[in-house]
Enzyme design. Structure first.
Site, PDB file in Angstrom:
ATOM      1  N   ASN A   7       6.294  14.268  27.814  1.00  0.00           N
ATOM      2  CA  ASN A   7       7.972  14.225  28.388  1.00  0.00           C
ATOM      3  C   ASN A   7       7.722  13.243  30.094  1.00  0.00           C
ATOM      4  O   ASN A   7       7.335  14.365  31.035  1.00  0.00           O
ATOM      5  CB  ASN A   7       8.335  15.696  28.257  1.00  0.00           C
ATOM      6  CG  ASN A   7       9.709  15.861  28.395  1.00  0.00           C
ATOM      7  OD1 ASN A   7      10.568  15.202  29.012  1.00  0.00           O
ATOM      8  ND2 ASN A   7      10.014  17.019  28.477  1.00  0.00           N
ATOM      9  N   ARG A  90       9.279  12.247  23.914  1.00  0.00           N
ATOM     10  CA  ARG A  90      11.097  13.184  24.576  1.00  0.00           C
ATOM     11  C   ARG A  90      11.640  11.807  25.074  1.00  0.00           C
ATOM     12  O   ARG A  90      11.212  11.655  26.263  1.00  0.00           O
ATOM     13  CB  ARG A  90      10.878  13.980  25.763  1.00  0.00           C
ATOM     14  CG  ARG A  90      11.833  14.691  25.603  1.00  0.00           C
ATOM     15  CD  ARG A  90      12.573  15.809  26.329  1.00  0.00           C
ATOM     16  NE  ARG A  90      14.058  16.406  26.598  1.00  0.00           N
ATOM     17  CZ  ARG A  90      14.127  16.870  27.133  1.00  0.00           C
ATOM     18  NH1 ARG A  90      13.482  17.222  28.383  1.00  0.00           N
ATOM     19  NH2 ARG A  90      15.378  17.713  27.580  1.00  0.00           N
ATOM     20  N   HIS A 179      19.818  18.289  25.221  1.00  0.00           N
ATOM     21  CA  HIS A 179      18.958  19.519  24.284  1.00  0.00           C
ATOM     22  C   HIS A 179      18.572  19.553  23.128  1.00  0.00           C
ATOM     23  O   HIS A 179      18.637  20.391  22.660  1.00  0.00           O
ATOM     24  CB  HIS A 179      19.877  20.824  25.269  1.00  0.00           C
ATOM     25  CG  HIS A 179      19.951  21.455  26.767  1.00  0.00           C
ATOM     26  ND1 HIS A 179      20.210  21.569  27.981  1.00  0.00           N
ATOM     27  CD2 HIS A 179      18.229  20.915  27.828  1.00  0.00           C
ATOM     28  CE1 HIS A 179      19.987  21.458  28.549  1.00  0.00           C
ATOM     29  NE2 HIS A 179      18.737  21.380  28.491  1.00  0.00           N
ATOM     30  N   ARG A 240      24.400  21.939  38.625  1.00  0.00           N
ATOM     31  CA  ARG A 240      25.343  21.299  38.290  1.00  0.00           C
ATOM     32  C   ARG A 240      26.514  21.841  37.672  1.00  0.00           C
ATOM     33  O   ARG A 240      26.965  22.653  38.013  1.00  0.00           O
ATOM     34  CB  ARG A 240      24.962  20.651  37.165  1.00  0.00           C
ATOM     35  CG  ARG A 240      23.721  19.500  37.470  1.00  0.00           C
ATOM     36  CD  ARG A 240      23.550  18.839  35.679  1.00  0.00           C
ATOM     37  NE  ARG A 240      22.151  19.044  35.572  1.00  0.00           N
ATOM     38  CZ  ARG A 240      21.654  18.855  34.525  1.00  0.00           C
ATOM     39  NH1 ARG A 240      22.226  18.886  33.371  1.00  0.00           N
ATOM     40  NH2 ARG A 240      20.394  18.892  34.487  1.00  0.00           N
ATOM     41  N   GLU A 385      10.372  23.029  22.682  1.00  0.00           N
ATOM     42  CA  GLU A 385      11.011  21.465  22.124  1.00  0.00           C
ATOM     43  C   GLU A 385       9.878  20.600  21.882  1.00  0.00           C
ATOM     44  O   GLU A 385       9.678  19.468  21.116  1.00  0.00           O
ATOM     45  CB  GLU A 385      11.997  20.241  23.498  1.00  0.00           C
ATOM     46  CG  GLU A 385      12.873  21.456  23.453  1.00  0.00           C
ATOM     47  CD  GLU A 385      13.692  20.737  25.324  1.00  0.00           C
ATOM     48  OE1 GLU A 385      14.085  19.777  25.191  1.00  0.00           O
ATOM     49  OE2 GLU A 385      13.168  21.986  26.016  1.00  0.00           O
TER      50      GLU A 385
END
Ligand code: AMP
Length: 401
Positions: A7, A90, A179, A240, A385
């Site tokens: 990743n 990923r 996601h 964010r 994940e």
């Protein structure tokens, strides 16, 4: 089969080596500050961690060092890199063309390069990681697993923005969703935990971390999600803003004279929990400040939890019902107070949690926090994940042999 999952972030590279027969991770680690110094932490279950400061000018050097560590006599878990049967990457963005996890070919790399203008933060490091692997392990099958692919069946009226249509047709501006690997894994684990086929369930999954998103999963397929063209849309996050009136952006830019880069910086790095509380992007710190009576900290958490509530209600409406709700990721898995605030006053929808179970939950396993007799089953489901990427990689790489 042994699968290495990578990743790559802009200055980091996370890795996990899976033994797929046991489903266990045999080594994992993190390369940090790539391009600006460098450091590696390498971990193996049952052994001391190994850390070093080492110059990592780019992702290729970092990967080379990871492979050295994985095969070293002192810190390794395999004798040679030839024991790695496949590598799973990923990749945040697969665009519109790639709808599922794919074996990496020249044309896939070219496609990813073509997406860099709409994926400037996550695209280049992922491509750098892939290219480094192709160079160092050219005969090992490599698979890209995309955050966006879980959303490839979403209907057009849910992904086309109501702006002039040519922005969609010519510039590919649409909702992509992110996601997806986490939401796919968590919805499948939730169905398993409840003991019902996923095809029969209407589920909302709440991935609440530093970046957060919510997804509606109807019959095993994602039908809508909160993140959009970028991972900026949706609920308030650590730094964010999530969704705000778009005219606020143009108004601030006009009145303050900010450049697009300065405005991006405000919306991505200075907003959300940090922006409202002025304290931290870390939900734990914001919560302790709120407990100590800090109004802005409490306000930030109310904005966050109200945003989650609104999405759950909207998705139940879109799916014409709701059977199960999952909380996952750093906040979702750990912060009982956030789960409680979200689920408060949702009994009209069938969501009722047991406060005792919610507070005294067991970490790291699927955990039922529903109140006795609640119509909607509410669970904490730890996300993984990397394991999902390893499973896809195993499935796709096996077909190559
Ligand atoms: P993530 O991006 O999934 O790593 O999640 C980061 C967020 O999760 C931060 O806002 C943390 O406050 C929260 N978080 C992570 N670990 C814990 C923990 N053990 N207890 C409470 N909150 C946590």
């Amino acid at each position: 089969m042994k699968v290495l999952v990578l990743n790559a972030g802009s200055s980091s590279l996370k890795y996990q080596l899976f033994n797929m027969e046991s489903g266990k991770v045999t080594a994992r680690g993190l390369c940090e500050r790539i391009g600006a110094g460098g450091a590696i932490t390498h971990k193996r279950p049952g052994a001391d961690d190994f850390s070093e400061q080492i110059d990592l000018p780019h992702h290729g050097v970092a990967l080379k060092r990871v492979l050295e560590l994985l095969t070293s006599a002192e810190y390794g878990v395999i004798k040679s890199t030839s024991e790695i049967d496949a590598i799973g990457h990923r990749v945040a963005h697969g665009g519109e063309l790639i709808k599922e996890s794919s074996i990496i070919t020249e044309s896939v790399i070219k496609h990813l390069e073509s997406l860099v203008p709409i994926n400037p933060l996550h695209g280049p490091p992922a491509i750098a990681g892939i290219k480094a692997c192709v160079e160092l392990m050219p005969s090992t099958p490599q698979v890209a697993v995309f955050d966006t692919s879980f959303y490839s069946d979403i209907e057009d009226f849910r992904y086309v923005y109501p702006i002039p249509y040519e922005f969609y047709e010519k510039d590919h501006i649409r909702r992509y969703g992110f996601h997806g690997t986490s939401h796919r894994y968590v919805s499948a684990e939730l169905a398993k935990a409840i003991g019902k086929p996923i095809e029969e369930l209407k589920i909302v999954t709440c991935h609440l971390g530093n970046g957060s998103s919510i997804t509606a999963v109807d019959g095993g397929k994602a039908i809508d999600t909160s993140m959009g063209f970028t991972p900026q849309e949706g609920i308030a996050m650590g730094t964010r803003s999530g969704s705000i009136d778009p005219s606020v952006v143009t108004y601030i830019m006009k009145t303050k004279g900010y450049t697009p880069e300065e405005m991006d910086d405000i919306l991505n790095k200075k907003s959300g929990l940090l922006g409202v509380s002025g304290i931290s992007n870390d939900c734990r710190n914001v919560y302790s400040a709120a407990l100590n009576g800090d109004h802005r900290a409490e306000l930030a958490l109310k904005i966050l939890t109200n945003g989650i509530k609104k999405h759950i209600g909207a998705y139940a409406a879109e799916m014409n019902g709701l059977d199960a709700l999952a909380f996952t990721a750093g906040i979702g898995e750990n912060q009982a107070n956030i789960r409680e605030w979200v689920c408060d006053n949702m009994d009209w929808l069938g969501i009722e949690i047991d406060k005792e179970k919610n507070e005294n939950f067991t970490r790291g396993i699927p955990f039922d926090i529903s109140a006795e007799g609640a119509r909607v089953k509410t669970w904490i489901i730890p996300t993984d994940e990397e394991y999902m990427i390893a499973i896809d990689t195993q499935r796709i790489a096996s077909k190559q042999n």
